[in-house]
Design a protein around this motif. Structure first.
Motif, PDB file in Angstrom:
ATOM      1  N   GLY A  81       0.814  -1.204   0.000  1.00 58.25           N
ATOM      2  CA  GLY A  81       0.000   0.000   0.000  1.00 58.25           C
ATOM      3  C   GLY A  81       0.847   1.253   0.000  1.00 58.25           C
ATOM      4  N   ALA A  82       0.800   1.995  -1.095  1.00 63.65           N
ATOM      5  CA  ALA A  82       1.571   3.242  -1.220  1.00 63.65           C
ATOM      6  C   ALA A  82       0.718   4.400  -0.710  1.00 63.65           C
ATOM      7  CB  ALA A  82       2.002   3.457  -2.669  1.00 63.65           C
ATOM      8  N   VAL A  83       0.436   4.386   0.589  1.00 63.40           N
ATOM      9  CA  VAL A  83      -0.478   5.351   1.201  1.00 63.40           C
ATOM     10  C   VAL A  83       0.319   6.362   2.033  1.00 63.40           C
ATOM     11  CG1 VAL A  83      -2.372   3.691   1.196  1.00 63.40           C
ATOM     12  CG2 VAL A  83      -0.833   3.788   3.163  1.00 63.40           C
ATOM     13  N   HIS A  84      -0.411   7.304   2.651  1.00 58.84           N
ATOM     14  CA  HIS A  84       0.264   8.339   3.430  1.00 58.84           C
ATOM     15  C   HIS A  84       1.056   7.742   4.595  1.00 58.84           C
ATOM     16  CE1 HIS A  84      -1.444  11.572   1.157  1.00 58.84           C
ATOM     17  NE2 HIS A  84      -2.701  11.297   1.497  1.00 58.84           N
ATOM     18  N   ILE A  85       0.500   6.734   5.242  1.00 57.03           N
ATOM     19  CA  ILE A  85       1.225   6.096   6.338  1.00 57.03           C
ATOM     20  C   ILE A  85       2.543   5.523   5.833  1.00 57.03           C
ATOM     21  CG2 ILE A  85       1.170   4.201   8.013  1.00 57.03           C
ATOM     22  CD1 ILE A  85      -1.884   4.570   8.105  1.00 57.03           C
ATOM     23  N   SER A  86       2.505   4.925   4.648  1.00 58.79           N
ATOM     24  CA  SER A  86       3.718   4.336   4.068  1.00 58.79           C
ATOM     25  C   SER A  86       4.768   5.400   3.791  1.00 58.79           C
ATOM     26  CB  SER A  86       3.376   3.600   2.771  1.00 58.79           C
ATOM     27  OG  SER A  86       2.338   2.675   2.970  1.00 58.79           O
ATOM     28  N   GLN A  87       4.330   6.583   3.374  1.00 56.77           N
ATOM     29  CA  GLN A  87       5.285   7.661   3.109  1.00 56.77           C
ATOM     30  C   GLN A  87       6.030   8.061   4.379  1.00 56.77           C
ATOM     31  OE1 GLN A  87       2.227  10.152   0.859  1.00 56.77           O
ATOM     32  NE2 GLN A  87       4.107  10.716  -0.229  1.00 56.77           N
ATOM     33  N   ALA A  88       5.341   8.033   5.509  1.00 57.75           N
ATOM     34  CA  ALA A  88       6.002   8.336   6.780  1.00 57.75           C
ATOM     35  C   ALA A  88       6.809   7.146   7.282  1.00 57.75           C
ATOM     36  CB  ALA A  88       4.956   8.730   7.827  1.00 57.75           C
ATOM     37  N   LEU A  89       6.314   5.952   7.001  1.00 60.50           N
ATOM     38  CA  LEU A  89       6.925   4.726   7.520  1.00 60.50           C
ATOM     39  C   LEU A  89       8.277   4.436   6.870  1.00 60.50           C
ATOM     40  CD1 LEU A  89       6.596   2.092   9.225  1.00 60.50           C
ATOM     41  CD2 LEU A  89       5.355   1.131   7.266  1.00 60.50           C
ATOM     42  N   CYS A  90       8.376   4.614   5.573  1.00 57.41           N
ATOM     43  CA  CYS A  90       9.569   4.177   4.845  1.00 57.41           C
ATOM     44  C   CYS A  90      10.862   4.830   5.327  1.00 57.41           C
ATOM     45  CB  CYS A  90       9.373   4.393   3.352  1.00 57.41           C
ATOM     46  SG  CYS A  90       8.207   3.214   2.618  1.00 57.41           S
ATOM     47  N   PRO A  91      10.928   6.156   5.458  1.00 59.89           N
ATOM     48  CA  PRO A  91      12.197   6.751   5.924  1.00 59.89           C
ATOM     49  C   PRO A  91      12.539   6.341   7.353  1.00 59.89           C
ATOM     50  CG  PRO A  91      10.498   8.434   5.700  1.00 59.89           C
ATOM     51  CD  PRO A  91       9.962   7.202   5.053  1.00 59.89           C
ATOM     52  N   MET A  92      11.526   6.150   8.193  1.00 63.10           N
ATOM     53  CA  MET A  92      11.796   5.694   9.560  1.00 63.10           C
ATOM     54  C   MET A  92      12.379   4.287   9.541  1.00 63.10           C
ATOM     55  SD  MET A  92       8.375   6.856  11.636  1.00 63.10           S
ATOM     56  CE  MET A  92       7.622   8.470  11.418  1.00 63.10           C
ATOM     57  N   ALA A  93      11.791   3.417   8.733  1.00 60.07           N
ATOM     58  CA  ALA A  93      12.279   2.034   8.642  1.00 60.07           C
ATOM     59  C   ALA A  93      13.682   1.992   8.073  1.00 60.07           C
ATOM     60  CB  ALA A  93      11.324   1.200   7.793  1.00 60.07           C
ATOM     61  N   ALA A  94      13.951   2.841   7.088  1.00 60.71           N
ATOM     62  CA  ALA A  94      15.297   2.887   6.507  1.00 60.71           C
ATOM     63  C   ALA A  94      16.309   3.337   7.543  1.00 60.71           C
ATOM     64  CB  ALA A  94      15.306   3.814   5.299  1.00 60.71           C
ATOM     65  N   ALA A  95      15.917   4.278   8.420  1.00 60.22           N
ATOM     66  CA  ALA A  95      16.826   4.741   9.474  1.00 60.22           C
ATOM     67  C   ALA A  95      17.154   3.624  10.449  1.00 60.22           C
ATOM     68  CB  ALA A  95      16.206   5.922  10.211  1.00 60.22           C
ATOM     69  N   LEU A  96      16.265   2.638  10.558  1.00 56.04           N
ATOM     70  CA  LEU A  96      16.494   1.480  11.417  1.00 56.04           C
ATOM     71  C   LEU A  96      17.202   0.351  10.668  1.00 56.04           C
ATOM     72  CD1 LEU A  96      13.073   1.380  13.292  1.00 56.04           C
ATOM     73  CD2 LEU A  96      15.266   2.191  14.164  1.00 56.04           C
ATOM     74  N   GLU A  97      17.630   0.644   9.444  1.00 56.27           N
ATOM     75  CA  GLU A  97      18.364  -0.301   8.602  1.00 56.27           C
ATOM     76  C   GLU A  97      17.521  -1.519   8.224  1.00 56.27           C
ATOM     77  OE1 GLU A  97      22.066  -1.165  10.561  1.00 56.27           O
ATOM     78  OE2 GLU A  97      22.884   0.816  10.106  1.00 56.27           O
ATOM     79  N   LEU A  98      16.208  -1.321   8.118  1.00 56.55           N
ATOM     80  CA  LEU A  98      15.351  -2.360   7.567  1.00 56.55           C
ATOM     81  C   LEU A  98      15.370  -2.246   6.048  1.00 56.55           C
ATOM     82  CD1 LEU A  98      12.232  -2.168   9.924  1.00 56.55           C
ATOM     83  CD2 LEU A  98      14.241  -3.620  10.136  1.00 56.55           C
ATOM     84  N   ASP A  99      15.307  -3.373   5.393  1.00 55.45           N
ATOM     85  CA  ASP A  99      15.265  -3.423   3.934  1.00 55.45           C
ATOM     86  C   ASP A  99      13.804  -3.264   3.513  1.00 55.45           C
ATOM     87  OD1 ASP A  99      15.597  -3.881   1.276  1.00 55.45           O
ATOM     88  OD2 ASP A  99      16.291  -5.943   1.464  1.00 55.45           O
ATOM     89  N   VAL A 100      13.441  -2.082   2.994  1.00 57.11           N
ATOM     90  CA  VAL A 100      12.036  -1.729   2.779  1.00 57.11           C
ATOM     91  C   VAL A 100      11.670  -1.805   1.299  1.00 57.11           C
ATOM     92  CG1 VAL A 100      10.244  -0.003   3.190  1.00 57.11           C
ATOM     93  CG2 VAL A 100      12.208  -0.163   4.735  1.00 57.11           C
TER      94      VAL A 100
END
Length: 246
Positions: A81-100
């Motif tokens: 789902g490329a939704v607003h929540i995802s837009q906020a989620l992705c950079p946070m997950a990347a900062a945690l070194e998750l492969d998103v």
């Protein structure tokens, strides 16, 4: 490390399969143990504990000191789902070194402009999963579209693959309807009971960014609980080997 061991480790890594290189610190001999081979290995219990913890280190076995080089796949987060929540989620997950990776067949939403520097697949989940490395227990999946045609197949695939975290956005009422659909599709109550729904920790989140924080907190909590259980089990076993009350 011998070249054949290195090549084998690289092959397991590329296939997202865990493996452990066992090195005798006394004579330098080595052997590679793939995950599928652990049950038949004399160090089976220790190796399973190390895979769960993801930590390399020295162990004692039969009077010998062995260094276990543990290789586990990087934790990845598949966001359906490329939704607003995802837009906020992705950079946070990347900062945690998750492969998103974001997956959404709706091309109006799944655009590079909305998701810069994020792996983006404008496909139905089933097609996207066929292109990715197989779903596994090192994978977390967050279904965020609110569209059963998109979310439900992704949830079924994630549950069947044993992903360590499976979450779905929606109210309790919508989640109850979701469970009815999944049961009709053949999933057991035990399987659907693994779904975090409503998704995320209950922190009173309202905005997309707050919901993204709650989702990431839930993913991390689930991951660390598994790792902590593995560490605690290993510590108890070590105490027993030395005759100490854990």
């Amino acid at each position: 490390m011998k070249l054949d061991h290195l090549a084998a480790l690289n092959a397991e890594r590329d296939a997202r399969r865990p493996a452990i290189l066992v090195t005798d610190t006394g004579d330098g001999t080595q052997r590679l143990v793939r995950e599928a081979e652990i049950d038949s290995d004399p160090l089976a219990e220790t190796l399973r504990e190390r895979l769960l913890s993801g930590k390399s280190g020295i162990v004692e076995a039969d009077g010998r000191s062995l260094f276990l080089t543990v290789q586990v796949p990087p934790v990845r987060l598949l966001v359906v789902g490329a939704v607003h929540i995802s837009q906020a989620l992705c950079p946070m997950a990347a900062a945690l070194e998750l492969d998103v990776t974001v997956i959404d067949p709706r091309t109006a939403f799944a655009t590079p402009e909305r998701f810069p520097d994020v792996a983006l697949l404008s496909e139905w989940p089933g097609d996207a999963f066929a292109r990715l490395a197989p779903l596994d227990r090192y994978t977390a999946l967050a279904a965020l579209t609110h569209d059963p045609k998109i979310d439900d197949p992704a949830l079924i695939a994630a549950l069947n693959a044993g992903c360590f975290y499976v979450g779905a956005l929606g109210s309790r009422k919508s989640h109850a309807r979701r469970l009815d659909r999944l049961h009709e599709a053949g999933l057991s109550s035990e399987a659907t009971g693994r779904i975090h729904g409503p998704i995320g920790l209950d922190i009173g989140a309202v905005t997309p960014a707050e919901i993204a924080v709650s989702i990431l907190g839930d993913v991390i909590a689930t991951l660390r609980r598994d790792r902590i259980r593995g560490k605690a089990k290993g510590e108890r076993a070590e105490c027993m080997r030395h005759g100490v009350d854990a």
